[in-house]
Design an enzyme around this catalytic site. Structure first.
Site, mmCIF file in Angstrom:
data_model
loop_
_atom_site.group_PDB
_atom_site.id
_atom_site.type_symbol
_atom_site.label_atom_id
_atom_site.label_comp_id
_atom_site.label_asym_id
_atom_site.label_seq_id
_atom_site.Cartn_x
_atom_site.Cartn_y
_atom_site.Cartn_z
ATOM 1 N NE ARG A 17 11.316 -41.650 -10.308
ATOM 2 C CZ ARG A 17 10.901 -41.289 -11.508
ATOM 3 N NH1 ARG A 17 9.731 -40.697 -11.642
ATOM 4 N NH2 ARG A 17 11.641 -41.499 -12.572
ATOM 5 C CB ILE A 442 -3.973 -20.552 -18.845
ATOM 6 C CG1 ILE A 442 -5.430 -20.326 -18.448
ATOM 7 C CG2 ILE A 442 -3.088 -20.263 -17.654
ATOM 8 C CD1 ILE A 442 -5.807 -18.886 -18.165
ATOM 9 N N GLY A 443 -1.978 -20.563 -21.645
ATOM 10 C CA GLY A 443 -0.603 -20.676 -22.133
ATOM 11 C C GLY A 443 -0.318 -21.954 -22.873
ATOM 12 C CD GLU A 616 2.111 -24.622 -4.178
ATOM 13 O OE1 GLU A 616 3.327 -24.850 -4.132
ATOM 14 O OE2 GLU A 616 1.375 -25.018 -5.080
ATOM 15 C CG HIS A 652 -2.740 -18.691 -14.637
ATOM 16 N ND1 HIS A 652 -4.109 -18.845 -14.653
ATOM 17 C CD2 HIS A 652 -2.238 -19.911 -14.329
ATOM 18 C CE1 HIS A 652 -4.402 -20.110 -14.387
ATOM 19 N NE2 HIS A 652 -3.288 -20.770 -14.185
ATOM 20 C CG HIS A 705 -7.399 -30.467 -13.613
ATOM 21 N ND1 HIS A 705 -7.307 -29.095 -13.634
ATOM 22 C CD2 HIS A 705 -6.176 -30.925 -13.255
ATOM 23 C CE1 HIS A 705 -6.085 -28.748 -13.284
ATOM 24 N NE2 HIS A 705 -5.376 -29.832 -13.059
ATOM 25 C CB CYS A 737 -5.219 -24.320 -15.323
ATOM 26 S SG CYS A 737 -3.477 -24.491 -14.881
#
Ligand code: GLN
Ligand code: ZN
Length: 763
Positions: A17, A442-443, A616, A652, A705, A737
């Site tokens: 990387r 959400i957790g 997805e 979720h 976000h 989220c």
């Protein structure tokens, strides 16, 4: 002499990387531009050299990118949105500004949008087009990289995103035009690009048109005819038209009519398509056979591939066959030889695997074997391959009799709760006794540097298991107290023990292995390291019970058990290819079901099974979608249906377009779904005008976000909007989220406002 070989693209982040590291340093002002360019050039040199040494005929160039190949094309053809005008004097900084925004020296511009590249986990930067969009050849990156390789003595095959795919992947930024009409302005720029490639000495060019492997209408087909007639007429380069990720199917006639020199097809996703394509292939068109999987980590089955290759060779003659990867190797990790940890990746499993570097060798070996007189080395490789493939087929590691027995015993009842939702919700309301507009999260709660440092110390052996557990228990207690203080109704334990929502479960399930260095680019400098599912999946021990019951012991309010669902675990892993994905998904579903049942036994009344990745996995072709959705829904239901009516199951979902699969989401039959919504100002709700969602639902009321703290009033407004199309008795109030990436200060402030908003709504 072996047959010709072709690699569609090579991973570009570097074996360790290197690109990620130097880029992030450059963005942080800690590395110079010279250093960045040097590392990039070294990665390209090393990739080309490695492929040359493996004997590859068609070595890709221009497959390198500092961020994304679609963004490269936008820059090259001058599709630069106006808001970046002030940054045009430095090409690389302009490019990075388009990629992730720019906030410095009094300039503040947002990034371009990013979205998933077909059905992969790679994200590209979405081109933006305006009605009066102009294109000019600002920069011929392909020609520059071709020259660079040539100077090293390597004649490469430049790779370009095809003009039709490029346009279709973009977005109209204003009304009153269609982006496909821009082709007349774009095409001359492509022709110019190709002419320059010719001038610098290129012989081949690979033009990627994966859109040809999707459902397209007549207008797009016409567009293809027009574009390729012009391209083929205007250049002497041999055009390799690359299609991948699915079959050409009803676009086969179109593709063979485009009159290109080489047509590339994906024979991993669609092995059966070769006969159809060969039967229709015209003139002297050469076929590039994508037999080595660019998207997985398993060794190629040489016998199987040779069967196809021999079949095609027999019909077309060996001059019209090229051996290739199915798609770019961008979606594979770099080099299996870097995997040295026997504990996380047992030698026997490693023996079945191949990363990009090994796949290049496989392509070369297959081409050698397909020759009428294969080399001795290739013959030995074939024998070894047969042994390895057989070893995998019969290995005790892949087959677990107990799992097979359970799978065979699955009845329709496994996917059904005892009573319908209408009955369940009555019992649940009695047990839980929640107010109208119940609040929850959400957790995850903020995963601070401190929390992460405990995990890394524990992994390094610097603290004991007991010490680590106690630290986490402290964190859980703090999280519970905070939520009580804020006044939330259904609490969570905060997920501080989890590094990643799939890895955490994979590490505790049988049938999973983990790489040390199996990184794959997700977007820009971000890479993911998916777990490897190599065998039958089962759950030897409970995975979350201790944490959740500890959290529940601290409070009288219900604490949600928190699990990742079978579809998401499958979607974010490298999955075994020796059985249908749906089978593996069902095995994971059984393992999660066991955990759900154990949570219920331990007294947990609300259990959330996250499925953010359900959308997805949606196949590219419409004809395959129903089968996928049906099996995904079934897997979820198997995981969720082992419990009594009174146990409330949540799920979720986030960050995809859900409107077109809303009926399947409803079929999952979760008692409550919390779903991302705030960023699109509740666009999701459009779906509920027509579709009456049957169960309870929490449309996210704020975007997690951003550190921004939403006001009470704006959340009330969003919820009122929701209450117009959904019965208020069905509504929950929650963020979009998990809060993992946030800080505590803004999290607390936001949640307090959220609870306030719920109170207002109740009044
Ligand atoms: N429960 C997870 C969390 O809160 C869900 C993450 C996700 O949806 N991606 O972090
Ligand atoms: Zn989410």
């Amino acid at each position: 002499m072996s047959l010709k070989t072709n690699i569609l693209g090579y991973p570009r982040v570097g074996a360790n990387r290197e690109l990620k590291k130097i880029e992030e340093a450059y963005w942080a002002g800690k590395a110079s531009k010279e250093d960045l360019l040097k590392v990039a050039a070294e990665i390209r040199r090393s990739n080309w050299t490695l492929q040359k040494e493996a004997g590859i005929t068609l070595i890709p160039s221009n497959d390198f990118s500092f961020y994304d190949q679609t963004l490269d094309m936008s820059l090259c053809v001058g599709a630069i949105p106006e808001r970046y005008n002030a940054l045009r004097n430095d090409r690389l900084d302009l490019y990075f500004a388009m990629a992730h925004g720019f906030q410095k020296n009094g300039i503040d511009v947002t990034a371009m949008e990013m979205t998933k590249w077909f059905d992969t986990n790679y994200h590209y930067i979405v081109p933006e087009f305006t009605k009066n969009q102009e294109f000019t050849l600002l920069y011929n990156k392909a020609a520059e990289e071709f020259k660079e390789a040539l100077a090293l003595g390597i004649k490469t095959k430049p790779v370009l995103i095809g003009p039709v795919t490029y346009l279709l992947l973009g977005k109209e930024k204003e009304k009153g035009f269609s982006r496909i009409d821009l082709i007349d302005r774009l095409l001359p720029v492509y022709v110019e690009m190709l002419k320059q490639l010719e001038a610098v000495g290129a012989e081949y060019v690979q033009i990627d048109e994966p859109i040809l492997a999707t459902d397209i209408n007549e207008d797009i087909k016409d567009l293809y005819r027009k574009v390729y007639a012009e391209i083929v007429k205007s250049t002497k380069l041999k055009v390799i038209l690359a299609t991948y990720f699915d079959s050409l199917a009803d676009n086969t006639d179109l593709a063979v009519d485009l009159n290109v020199s080489v047509l590339h097809i994906d024979l991993v996703r669609a092995p059966q398509q070769w006969k159809d394509v060969v039967a229709r292939l015209k003139g002297n068109t050469v076929l590039s056979l994508g037999v080595v999987d660019g998207r997985n980590i398993w060794k190629n089955d040489f016998v199987q591939s040779l069967e196809i290759i021999e079949g095609v060779k027999h019909l077309l003659g060996e001059d019209r066959v090229i051996i290739s990867t199915s798609c770019s190797l961008l979606h594979s990790p770099f080099d299996l030889e870097n995997e040295k940890n026997e504990k996380s990746l047992p030698g026997e499993v490693k023996r079945w695997m191949a990363f990009a570097r090994q796949k290049v060798a496989e392509v070369a070996t297959l081409a050698d074997l397909a020759d009428n007189a294969p080399s001795e080395k290739a013959k030995v490789a074939l024998q070894n391959n047969i042994v390895d493939i057989e070893n995998r087929r019969s290995s005790g590691l892949t087959n677990n009799a107990e799992v097979r027995r359970r799978m065979a015993g699955i009845t329709p009842d496994f996917a059904r709760r005892n009573s319908p939702f209408a009955t369940r919700i009555q019992v649940q309301r009695k047990v839980l006794n929640l107010p109208l507009f119940p609040t929850t999260t959400i957790g995850s709660f903020p995963q601070t540097v401190e929390v992460r440092s405990w995990r890394s110390k524990f992994k390094k052996g610097e603290i004991t298991k007991v010490e680590y557990t106690n630290l986490l228990k402290g964190e859980i207690e703090k999280t519970i107290r905070k939520q009580e203080e804020i006044g939330l109704d259904v609490l969570v334990h905060g997920e501080s023990e989890r590094n990643d929502m799939v890895e955490y479960f994979g590490e505790q399930l049988s049938g999973f292995a983990f790489t040390q260095n199996g990184w794959v680019q997700s977007y820009g400098s971000r890479c993911v390291k998916p777990p490897v599912i190599f065998g039958d999946v089962s759950r030897p021990n409970a995975m979350t019970i201790d944490w959740i019951t500890y959290a529940q012991s601290l409070t009288d309010k219900p604490v949600k058990g928190m699990l990742t669902g079978p579809v998401t675990i499958l979607q974010w892993s490298f999955v075994r290819n020796d059985q249908p994905r749906a089978v593996t998904m069902k095995q994971i579903a059984l393992a999660i079901r066991d955990e759900v049942v154990d949570l219920e036994k331990a007294g947990i009344k609300v259990i959330q099974i996250d499925e953010p990745a359900i959308r997805e996995g949606l196949p590219l072709r419409k004809r395959d979608r129903k089968a996928y959705l049906d099996s995904a829904v079934e897997a979820f239901r198997i995981s969720a249906s082992g419990v009594k009516d009174e146990t409330q199951i949540h799920t979720h979902m986030c960050y995809s377009e859900f409107n077109d699969i809303i009926d399947h989401i409803a079929m999952m039959d979760a008692d409550v779904i919390t779903i991302e919504c705030a960023r699109s100002q509740m666009e999701l709700l459009d779906a509920f005008v027509k579709f009456k969602y049957p169960n309870e639902i929490g449309p996210g009321v704020y975007d997690i976000h951003s550190p921004r703290v939403p006001s009470v009033d704006e959340m009330v407004a969003l919820m009122r909007k929701a209450a117009q199309v959904i019965n208020p008795a069905q509504l929950w109030v929650n963020p979009d989220c998990g809060l993992k990436t946030r800080g505590w200060a803004e999290t607390e402030a936001s949640l307090r406002n959220m609870v306030e908003a719920a109170k207002k709504l109740r009044g």
